[in-house]
Motif scaffolding. Structure first.
Motif, PDB file in Angstrom:
ATOM      1  N   HIS A 277       0.821  -1.206   0.000  1.00  0.00           N
ATOM      2  CA  HIS A 277       0.000   0.000   0.000  1.00  0.00           C
ATOM      3  C   HIS A 277       0.857   1.261   0.000  1.00  0.00           C
ATOM      4  N   HIS A 278       0.314   2.293  -0.613  1.00  0.00           N
ATOM      5  CA  HIS A 278       0.952   3.603  -0.631  1.00  0.00           C
ATOM      6  C   HIS A 278      -0.136   4.675  -0.586  1.00  0.00           C
ATOM      7  N   ILE A 279       0.292   5.881  -0.303  1.00  0.00           N
ATOM      8  CA  ILE A 279      -0.601   7.034  -0.344  1.00  0.00           C
ATOM      9  C   ILE A 279       0.126   8.122  -1.113  1.00  0.00           C
ATOM     10  N   GLY A 280      -0.632   8.970  -1.772  1.00  0.00           N
ATOM     11  CA  GLY A 280      -0.017  10.084  -2.472  1.00  0.00           C
ATOM     12  C   GLY A 280       0.524  11.110  -1.490  1.00  0.00           C
ATOM     13  N   ILE A 281       1.567  11.816  -1.924  1.00  0.00           N
ATOM     14  CA  ILE A 281       2.108  12.940  -1.155  1.00  0.00           C
ATOM     15  C   ILE A 281       2.668  13.936  -2.164  1.00  0.00           C
ATOM     16  N   TYR A 282       2.422  15.206  -1.936  1.00  0.00           N
ATOM     17  CA  TYR A 282       2.989  16.214  -2.814  1.00  0.00           C
ATOM     18  C   TYR A 282       4.453  16.431  -2.466  1.00  0.00           C
ATOM     19  N   ASN A 283       5.275  16.638  -3.509  1.00  0.00           N
ATOM     20  CA  ASN A 283       6.698  16.860  -3.272  1.00  0.00           C
ATOM     21  C   ASN A 283       6.904  18.210  -2.589  1.00  0.00           C
ATOM     22  N   ALA A 284       8.127  18.448  -2.156  1.00  0.00           N
ATOM     23  CA  ALA A 284       8.422  19.641  -1.355  1.00  0.00           C
ATOM     24  C   ALA A 284       8.082  20.926  -2.098  1.00  0.00           C
ATOM     25  N   GLU A 285       8.420  20.992  -3.385  1.00  0.00           N
ATOM     26  CA  GLU A 285       8.149  22.210  -4.151  1.00  0.00           C
ATOM     27  C   GLU A 285       6.652  22.480  -4.237  1.00  0.00           C
ATOM     28  N   ARG A 286       5.874  21.451  -4.526  1.00  0.00           N
ATOM     29  CA  ARG A 286       4.414  21.646  -4.623  1.00  0.00           C
ATOM     30  C   ARG A 286       3.852  22.079  -3.269  1.00  0.00           C
ATOM     31  N   CYS A 287       4.384  21.528  -2.186  1.00  0.00           N
ATOM     32  CA  CYS A 287       3.896  21.910  -0.853  1.00  0.00           C
ATOM     33  C   CYS A 287       4.157  23.379  -0.563  1.00  0.00           C
ATOM     34  N   VAL A 288       5.339  23.871  -0.952  1.00  0.00           N
ATOM     35  CA  VAL A 288       5.651  25.294  -0.748  1.00  0.00           C
ATOM     36  C   VAL A 288       4.700  26.148  -1.578  1.00  0.00           C
ATOM     37  N   VAL A 289       4.508  25.767  -2.836  1.00  0.00           N
ATOM     38  CA  VAL A 289       3.602  26.513  -3.709  1.00  0.00           C
ATOM     39  C   VAL A 289       2.184  26.519  -3.135  1.00  0.00           C
ATOM     40  N   ASP A 290       1.715  25.367  -2.674  1.00  0.00           N
ATOM     41  CA  ASP A 290       0.364  25.298  -2.098  1.00  0.00           C
ATOM     42  C   ASP A 290       0.232  26.159  -0.845  1.00  0.00           C
ATOM     43  N   ALA A 291       1.274  26.208  -0.042  1.00  0.00           N
ATOM     44  CA  ALA A 291       1.226  27.036   1.165  1.00  0.00           C
ATOM     45  C   ALA A 291       1.056  28.511   0.796  1.00  0.00           C
TER      46      ALA A 291
ATOM     47  N   ASN B  66       5.902  31.080   4.360  1.00  0.00           N
ATOM     48  CA  ASN B  66       7.191  31.761   4.568  1.00  0.00           C
ATOM     49  C   ASN B  66       8.196  30.848   5.256  1.00  0.00           C
ATOM     50  N   GLU B  67       7.752  30.140   6.290  1.00  0.00           N
ATOM     51  CA  GLU B  67       8.646  29.218   7.000  1.00  0.00           C
ATOM     52  C   GLU B  67       9.093  28.085   6.071  1.00  0.00           C
ATOM     53  N   ALA B  68       8.140  27.526   5.323  1.00  0.00           N
ATOM     54  CA  ALA B  68       8.472  26.423   4.414  1.00  0.00           C
ATOM     55  C   ALA B  68       9.464  26.878   3.353  1.00  0.00           C
ATOM     56  N   LEU B  69       9.271  28.073   2.811  1.00  0.00           N
ATOM     57  CA  LEU B  69      10.179  28.591   1.787  1.00  0.00           C
ATOM     58  C   LEU B  69      11.574  28.804   2.351  1.00  0.00           C
ATOM     59  N   ARG B  70      11.680  29.403   3.546  1.00  0.00           N
ATOM     60  CA  ARG B  70      12.993  29.610   4.166  1.00  0.00           C
ATOM     61  C   ARG B  70      13.728  28.272   4.359  1.00  0.00           C
ATOM     62  N   ARG B  71      13.028  27.271   4.855  1.00  0.00           N
ATOM     63  CA  ARG B  71      13.653  25.961   5.070  1.00  0.00           C
ATOM     64  C   ARG B  71      14.020  25.305   3.744  1.00  0.00           C
ATOM     65  N   TRP B  72      13.150  25.429   2.754  1.00  0.00           N
ATOM     66  CA  TRP B  72      13.416  24.820   1.449  1.00  0.00           C
ATOM     67  C   TRP B  72      14.658  25.443   0.819  1.00  0.00           C
ATOM     68  N   LEU B  73      14.819  26.753   0.939  1.00  0.00           N
ATOM     69  CA  LEU B  73      15.982  27.442   0.368  1.00  0.00           C
ATOM     70  C   LEU B  73      17.293  27.012   1.028  1.00  0.00           C
ATOM     71  N   ARG B  74      17.248  26.588   2.286  1.00  0.00           N
ATOM     72  CA  ARG B  74      18.467  26.157   2.984  1.00  0.00           C
ATOM     73  C   ARG B  74      18.896  24.751   2.584  1.00  0.00           C
ATOM     74  N   ARG B  75      18.041  24.015   1.878  1.00  0.00           N
ATOM     75  CA  ARG B  75      18.392  22.653   1.465  1.00  0.00           C
ATOM     76  C   ARG B  75      19.460  22.684   0.373  1.00  0.00           C
ATOM     77  N   PRO B  76      20.429  21.784   0.457  1.00  0.00           N
ATOM     78  CA  PRO B  76      21.431  21.718  -0.612  1.00  0.00           C
ATOM     79  C   PRO B  76      20.753  21.400  -1.948  1.00  0.00           C
ATOM     80  N   GLY B  77      21.153  22.138  -2.967  1.00  0.00           N
ATOM     81  CA  GLY B  77      20.639  21.879  -4.312  1.00  0.00           C
ATOM     82  C   GLY B  77      19.303  22.516  -4.624  1.00  0.00           C
ATOM     83  N   SER B  78      18.732  23.270  -3.688  1.00  0.00           N
ATOM     84  CA  SER B  78      17.449  23.924  -3.958  1.00  0.00           C
ATOM     85  C   SER B  78      17.638  25.012  -5.002  1.00  0.00           C
ATOM     86  N   GLN B  79      16.855  24.976  -6.033  1.00  0.00           N
ATOM     87  CA  GLN B  79      16.928  25.943  -7.122  1.00  0.00           C
ATOM     88  C   GLN B  79      15.634  26.741  -7.197  1.00  0.00           C
TER      89      GLN B  79
END
Length: 198
Positions: A132-146, A159-172
């Protein structure tokens, strides 16, 4: 004709619904005897699993996935799984395409209706067990939805999600803006937030 005790476990996958058991010849009496003896356990309304089926990591998500195969974790629930928020939501945020039925579940769920034409954008699968599996939106879609739903979710979530996402290595930021282009309502505010933070 009721199936024999030895055949029950192989005839019914885990988890199984009340209707699955009835379709395979199990009587109500036998089903509830198995439950009362501890051979099976209830993990949702009319949803059971074999007790010897190993550790169940998240019965709530399993119940949601069985009842609504298109269900997708979103907003705070998905952001928390991606490590993009410290919020612990009181209910599980789950999206289904607008026009689809929101099933009755025992799990504490906040249902969100997303547009069918963009529902699959950024949608991935999260394994719950071997079958079994469930759908989950990827990190970028979650930031956009927020950002897209900030009117209801509040501006701090995005704002918090975007700040954390930007600190991730390789975030473009360009990949985030490409994702946002499918959601015009979010693109302008997200672009503005990126200009402030970068």
């Amino acid at each position: 004709m009721e199936i024999g005790a030895e055949e029950e476990h192989t005839a019914l996958p885990s988890p199984f619904t009340y209707n699955d058991a009835r379709d395979r010849g199990m009587s109500d009496r036998r089903l509830y005897a198995l439950r009362d003896s501890g051979a099976i356990e209830s993990i949702g309304w009319g949803l059971f699993r074999w007790a010897d089926d190993g550790q169940l990591t998240d019965p709530d998500l399993l119940e949601i996935a069985v009842r609504a195969p298109e269900a997708t974790l979103c907003l705070s629930s998905a952001l928390a799984r991606h490590g993009l928020t410290d919020q612990i939501p009181a209910t599980i945020d789950v999206a289904v395409p607008r026009g689809h039925t929101r099933p009755k579940v025992r799990a504490p769920v906040s249902w969100h209706l997303f547009a069918p034409e963009t529902f699959a954008v950024g949608r991935e699968r999260l394994a719950l067990d071997q079958r079994h599996h469930i759908g989950i939106y990827n990190a970028e879609r979650c930031v956009v939805d927020a950002f897209r739903l900030r009117r209801w979710e509040g501006p701090e979530l995005g704002n918090e999600a975007l700040r954390r996402w930007l600190r991730r290595p390789g975030s473009q930021p360009s990949s985030l803006l490409r994702m946002a282009s499918a959601f015009p309502r979010a693109e302008r505010s997200l672009r503005h937030a990126l200009e402030v933070l970068l």
